[in-house]
Scaffold this active site. Structure first.
Site, PDB file in Angstrom:
ATOM      1  CD1 TRP A 277      -3.211   1.081   1.265  1.00  0.00           C
ATOM      2  CD2 TRP A 277      -2.580  -0.001   3.109  1.00  0.00           C
ATOM      3  NE1 TRP A 277      -2.868  -0.198   0.893  1.00  0.00           N
ATOM      4  CE2 TRP A 277      -2.489  -0.883   2.018  1.00  0.00           C
ATOM      5  CE3 TRP A 277      -2.235  -0.471   4.387  1.00  0.00           C
ATOM      6  CZ2 TRP A 277      -2.050  -2.198   2.142  1.00  0.00           C
ATOM      7  CZ3 TRP A 277      -1.797  -1.783   4.515  1.00  0.00           C
ATOM      8  CH2 TRP A 277      -1.712  -2.629   3.403  1.00  0.00           C
ATOM      9  CG  ASN A 278       2.511   0.308   3.610  1.00  0.00           C
ATOM     10  OD1 ASN A 278       2.538   1.477   3.220  1.00  0.00           O
ATOM     11  ND2 ASN A 278       3.463  -0.553   3.303  1.00  0.00           N
TER      12      ASN A 278
ATOM     13  CE  LYS B  24      -4.599   8.948  -4.615  1.00  0.00           C
ATOM     14  NZ  LYS B  24      -5.087   8.408  -3.327  1.00  0.00           N
TER      15      LYS B  24
ATOM     16  CD  GLU C 264      11.449   5.014  -2.519  1.00  0.00           C
ATOM     17  OE1 GLU C 264      11.678   3.799  -2.412  1.00  0.00           O
ATOM     18  OE2 GLU C 264      12.325   5.891  -2.488  1.00  0.00           O
TER      19      GLU C 264
ATOM     20  CB  CYS D 126       7.731  -1.835   0.540  1.00  0.00           C
ATOM     21  SG  CYS D 126       8.428  -0.553   1.575  1.00  0.00           S
TER      22      CYS D 126
ATOM     23  CD  GLU E 148       4.807  -6.098  -2.219  1.00  0.00           C
ATOM     24  OE1 GLU E 148       4.036  -5.659  -3.085  1.00  0.00           O
ATOM     25  OE2 GLU E 148       5.533  -5.374  -1.527  1.00  0.00           O
TER      26      GLU E 148
HETATM   27  P1  NAD Z   1      -1.470   1.114  -4.422  1.00  0.00           P
HETATM   28  O1  NAD Z   1      -0.528   1.256  -5.543  1.00  0.00           O
HETATM   29  O2  NAD Z   1      -2.734   0.411  -4.629  1.00  0.00           O
HETATM   30  O3  NAD Z   1      -1.861   2.533  -3.858  1.00  0.00           O
HETATM   31  C1  NAD Z   1      -0.869   3.516  -3.566  1.00  0.00           C
HETATM   32  C2  NAD Z   1      -1.466   4.855  -3.809  1.00  0.00           C
HETATM   33  O4  NAD Z   1      -1.760   4.982  -5.193  1.00  0.00           O
HETATM   34  C3  NAD Z   1      -2.770   5.116  -3.062  1.00  0.00           C
HETATM   35  O5  NAD Z   1      -2.790   6.464  -2.647  1.00  0.00           O
HETATM   36  C4  NAD Z   1      -3.811   4.885  -4.130  1.00  0.00           C
HETATM   37  O6  NAD Z   1      -4.987   5.613  -3.922  1.00  0.00           O
HETATM   38  C5  NAD Z   1      -3.089   5.423  -5.351  1.00  0.00           C
HETATM   39  N1  NAD Z   1      -3.596   4.949  -6.627  1.00  0.00           N
HETATM   40  C6  NAD Z   1      -4.075   3.724  -6.939  1.00  0.00           C
HETATM   41  N2  NAD Z   1      -4.431   3.695  -8.237  1.00  0.00           N
HETATM   42  C7  NAD Z   1      -4.166   4.923  -8.754  1.00  0.00           C
HETATM   43  C8  NAD Z   1      -4.300   5.511 -10.032  1.00  0.00           C
HETATM   44  N3  NAD Z   1      -4.780   4.834 -11.073  1.00  0.00           N
HETATM   45  N4  NAD Z   1      -3.933   6.807 -10.184  1.00  0.00           N
HETATM   46  C9  NAD Z   1      -3.439   7.509  -9.147  1.00  0.00           C
HETATM   47  N5  NAD Z   1      -3.269   7.007  -7.909  1.00  0.00           N
HETATM   48  C10 NAD Z   1      -3.629   5.717  -7.722  1.00  0.00           C
HETATM   49  O7  NAD Z   1      -0.603   0.477  -3.253  1.00  0.00           O
HETATM   50  P2  NAD Z   1      -1.051   0.224  -1.761  1.00  0.00           P
HETATM   51  O8  NAD Z   1      -1.830  -1.044  -1.756  1.00  0.00           O
HETATM   52  O9  NAD Z   1      -1.669   1.434  -1.158  1.00  0.00           O
HETATM   53  O10 NAD Z   1       0.341   0.041  -1.031  1.00  0.00           O
HETATM   54  C11 NAD Z   1       0.979  -1.167  -0.984  1.00  0.00           C
HETATM   55  C12 NAD Z   1       2.143  -1.212  -1.942  1.00  0.00           C
HETATM   56  O11 NAD Z   1       3.017  -0.135  -1.668  1.00  0.00           O
HETATM   57  C13 NAD Z   1       2.959  -2.452  -1.787  1.00  0.00           C
HETATM   58  O12 NAD Z   1       3.284  -2.987  -3.040  1.00  0.00           O
HETATM   59  C14 NAD Z   1       4.201  -1.961  -1.070  1.00  0.00           C
HETATM   60  O13 NAD Z   1       5.326  -2.778  -1.274  1.00  0.00           O
HETATM   61  C15 NAD Z   1       4.349  -0.586  -1.599  1.00  0.00           C
HETATM   62  N6  NAD Z   1       5.135   0.250  -0.688  1.00  0.00           N
HETATM   63  C16 NAD Z   1       6.379   0.624  -1.076  1.00  0.00           C
HETATM   64  C17 NAD Z   1       7.168   1.393  -0.243  1.00  0.00           C
HETATM   65  C18 NAD Z   1       8.545   1.805  -0.686  1.00  0.00           C
HETATM   66  O14 NAD Z   1       9.091   2.723  -0.107  1.00  0.00           O
HETATM   67  N7  NAD Z   1       9.132   1.176  -1.669  1.00  0.00           N
HETATM   68  C19 NAD Z   1       6.674   1.801   0.994  1.00  0.00           C
HETATM   69  C20 NAD Z   1       5.393   1.421   1.359  1.00  0.00           C
HETATM   70  C21 NAD Z   1       4.625   0.644   0.492  1.00  0.00           C
END
Ligand code: NAD
Length: 476
Positions: free
Chosen positions: A144-145, A168, A244, A278, A379
């Protein structure tokens, strides 16, 4: 949800609300999909792949070029939607739309550069040819970020390569994903090439994505915890995997750096998207000789930041995504305070002046941060700048590398040798050298260790969606 070229309801008929994190208002409802819907999306992507995979690179490039144009034309409306749904200030949303569009343009160009090799053989009567072909159906899960650019960073190279996709999006930001899908549909991508399942319960959809034999690749951006889980499942299905993940970026200020310039850079970078990035710095290592000037300037800058609804002119820091994000940031700050950290500015939730219905945390500086504090390892994903004072220049790289994460790192110095040595020795995928924006569609982005596997952007970004095939040809 978008399946086979049509916007449809979920098979259960259920929906869920999408909220504005600044006001708590409901912005809209989206279908609450489940396993049946995920399977239908894969059916559509698999069928569409039969003809899409043999489209010409010129056709795919033209469609992507058109999508880039539409994204550019609709930039204002996209930015407004993003600010309402995700919370970042309007200017930051405009910047993200531009950044996201740039992936579409870059990969429109890269589509025509997918080539092969004519290779030598030890046998006089043999030749080798190797070509690149699309891997097939790609399953994407996005955060979402950065709800638009994290999507186009996957969609554009996948489509340029000739893959079809099932997505998704994060449950907090499905409307941003919908707006991007509208653009690609209006650009003329054929039915079934892109499909999207929205859900408030991601695990069952993730299970379908990672277990269906027709899915060739999983691409995920999000937390390390979920990325690890999905990568393990995808690995068991022998799907290709790019993840990522999270980060814990060090930001090193060497004694020869201008501390005021470094503090301005740190303030600009740390409070982007309210720290929900991130690549956000989570440990600011400042040499003792530069510390006073650095902390003064950082505190001054942070005092000048206006927190509020991102739609309001002059607001530089928006809300956090939800209540649990505020709780996490608050717990890290209280832990540091209890263990002796100074808090020259911030350190509390903001509820006054109409902020009570949103998820606002004051931009914060912590001083005297030490390794035993939670924030030193975990983090934060919030607007908190933890300053760590160091004395020994020879040890600072080791201190910076003392993390399981390896996404971004930053170095401030005026000495070329110091900068290049740090660049080579830091165990991070991206290093900013006197620079707080080391990203672009044209360069590889990605991490090491707990920050993930694979690269997005640049030439590497499209390679993730291509399979190499070799022919041995006998001239006998
Ligand atoms: P999250 O892992 O909670 O969610 C990411 C996605 O995964 C969402 O679409 C969520 O619905 C899905 N998801 C969650 N549980 C799942 C499951 N069991 N099965 C399938 N899908 C599932 O992370 P977030 O809170 O949305 O995002 C923040 C994190 O993302 C931070 O840790 C940030 O550092 C990282 N991030 C990384 C990058 C990168 O390029 N490295 C870029 C942006 C954000």
């Amino acid at each position: 949800m978008f399946i086979n070229g049509e916007w449809i309801d979920s098979s259960s008929g259920q929906t869920f609300d999408v909220l504005n994190p600044a006001t708590g208002e409901v912005l809209g409802q989206v279908p609450d999909g489940g396993t049946e819907d995920a399977i239908a999306a894969i059916d559509a992507a698999y069928e569409a792949g039969r003809s899409w995979s043999s489209s010409t690179a010129y056709e795919r490039a033209d469609l992507l070029q058109r999508a880039w144009q539409l994204m550019t034309e609709r930039a204002d409306e996209l930015a407004r939607l993003m600010t309402s749904e995700q919370g970042k200030p309007l200017k930051a949303s405009q910047f993200e739309v531009g950044y996201g569009a740039d992936f579409v343009r870059w990969y429109a160009e890269e589509a025509r550069r997918i080539t092969g090799d004519w290779l030598p053989s030890g046998r006089k009567d043999q030749r080798f040819l190797s070509i690149k072909q699309p891997v097939g159906v790609v399953a994407a899960v996005t955060p979402w970020n950065y709800p638009m650019s994290m999507l186009t960073r996957k969609m554009a190279p996948a489509l340029a390569a000739g893959c079809t996709m099932v997505l998704k999006p994060a449950e907090a930001t499905p409307l941003s994903a919908k707006a991007i899908f509208d653009i690609f549909t209006d650009a003329g991508f054929p039915p079934g090439v892109i499909n999207m399942v929205t859900t408030s319960n991601p695990a069952p959809v993730g299970d379908v994505f990672t277990s269906d034999a027709r899915v060739a690749k999983l691409t995920f951006t999000g937390s390390t915890e979920v990325g690890r889980l999905l990568a393990a499942k995808a690995g068991a299905s022998l799907q290709r995997v790019s993840v990522e993940l999270g980060g814990h970026a060090p930001f090193i200020v060497y004694p020869d750096a201008d501390p005021l310039n470094a503090a301005k850079g740190a303030a600009a970078l740390k409070f982007l998207n309210a720290g929900q990035a991130c690549i956000s710095p989570n440990r600011l290592y400042v040499h003792r000789d530069a510390a006073d000037g650095f902390i003064d300037m950082l505190t001054k800058r942070v005092n000048g930041l206006v927190t509020g609804n991102g739609m309001t002119e002059g607001v530089g820091v928006g809300p956090l995504v939800d209540e649990s994000a505020v709780a996490k940031v608050s717990a890290q700050v209280e832990d540091a305070r209890a263990k002796g950290a100074g808090v020259p500015v911030g350190g509390k939730r903001l509820t006054a002046d109409g902020l009570d219905n949103g998820f606002f945390y004051a931009p914060t500086v912590l001083t005297g941060v030490r390794p035993e504090m939670t924030i030193y390892r975990e983090e934060t994903f919030g607007p908190v700048a933890p300053v760590v004072i160091y004395d020994d220049v020879d040890q600072v790289i080791e201190m910076a590398n003392d993390t399981n994460y390896g996404l971004a790192a930053y170095v401030y110095t005026q000495d070329m040798k110091t900068a290049l040595t740090a660049f080579e020795q830091l165990r991070f995928g991206i290093v900013g050298i006197n620079d707080v924006n080391p990203t672009s569609a044209a360069v590889p982005f990605g991490g090491m260790g707990d920050s993930g596997i694979g690269r997005e952007g640049g030439h590497e970004g499209i390679a993730e969606y291509l399979e190499t095939k070799t022919a041995g040809i006998s001239l006998r």
